[in-house]
Design a protein around this motif. Sequence first.
Motif, mmCIF file in Angstrom:
data_model
loop_
_atom_site.group_PDB
_atom_site.id
_atom_site.type_symbol
_atom_site.label_atom_id
_atom_site.label_comp_id
_atom_site.label_asym_id
_atom_site.label_seq_id
_atom_site.Cartn_x
_atom_site.Cartn_y
_atom_site.Cartn_z
ATOM 1 N N UNK A 118 0.842 -1.212 0.000
ATOM 2 C CA UNK A 118 0.000 0.000 0.000
ATOM 3 C C UNK A 118 0.869 1.251 0.000
ATOM 4 N N UNK A 119 1.887 1.293 0.853
ATOM 5 C CA UNK A 119 2.763 2.469 0.887
ATOM 6 C C UNK A 119 3.516 2.649 -0.429
ATOM 7 N N UNK A 120 3.908 1.545 -1.038
ATOM 8 C CA UNK A 120 4.580 1.637 -2.323
ATOM 9 C C UNK A 120 3.634 2.186 -3.390
ATOM 10 N N UNK A 121 2.386 1.752 -3.360
ATOM 11 C CA UNK A 121 1.408 2.257 -4.319
ATOM 12 C C UNK A 121 1.188 3.759 -4.134
ATOM 13 N N UNK A 122 1.041 4.179 -2.893
ATOM 14 C CA UNK A 122 0.861 5.613 -2.614
ATOM 15 C C UNK A 122 2.102 6.386 -3.058
ATOM 16 N N UNK A 140 13.942 7.977 -8.100
ATOM 17 C CA UNK A 140 13.079 7.414 -7.058
ATOM 18 C C UNK A 140 12.591 6.013 -7.422
ATOM 19 N N UNK A 141 12.437 5.709 -8.692
ATOM 20 C CA UNK A 141 11.843 4.444 -9.134
ATOM 21 C C UNK A 141 12.455 3.196 -8.499
ATOM 22 N N UNK A 142 13.769 3.079 -8.386
ATOM 23 C CA UNK A 142 14.312 1.839 -7.795
ATOM 24 C C UNK A 142 13.958 1.648 -6.311
ATOM 25 N N UNK A 143 13.521 2.691 -5.642
ATOM 26 C CA UNK A 143 13.263 2.605 -4.201
ATOM 27 C C UNK A 143 11.796 2.360 -3.876
ATOM 28 N N UNK A 144 10.945 2.339 -4.891
ATOM 29 C CA UNK A 144 9.529 2.039 -4.686
ATOM 30 C C UNK A 144 9.242 0.678 -5.317
#
Length: 178
Positions: A118-122, A140-144
């Motif tokens: 859920x946090x990754x989606x947000x 930021x993409x590699x960290x989500x």
Amino acid sequence: MSKKNNIVFKGLSIITWLIFVGLCIEAGGLLVNFFISIFKPEWIPNLYQKLDLTAVYNQNKFLFFGTYSFILFIAVLKVVLFYMIIKLTYKINLEKPFSPFVLKQISHISYYTFSIGILSYIGQQSNKNLMHKGFDTNSIHPFLPDSQAFILMAGIIYIIAVIFAKGIELQNENELTI
């Protein structure tokens, strides 16, 4: 339990430890990056993973802290998730695996996995919003992580927890009849 299964289980425990250590290093590195990006942004190219959000920090501090909070919180949740898996691998009795402790651990693992999803989606949606506002968010993409994969995995783990609950119930009934 056969000797082959025992060796595989011990091997998986070692792999879990290695992943846990790697996630701890990643979370620690991100935390150091966070503080250095605030106080000494010129050092960022020399740091671990080079997560450079100084452009966001210079334009909008609130967005910077929000974005970094998602990244740090997800990293810490992944560390906690693997710590719980390590606890489970050490305390599970493979001869009699259906116990309240195992059920509790598997349930918590499913909740943490769902929280990461859920946090990754947000975070991904916030990242898209930042891109629409003109911010460069490629770093930021590699960290989500993939939110859909974590949510699906949480559902599967929850189903396993329900099966363990039923197994505990049947095991207790079986012990009472003997």
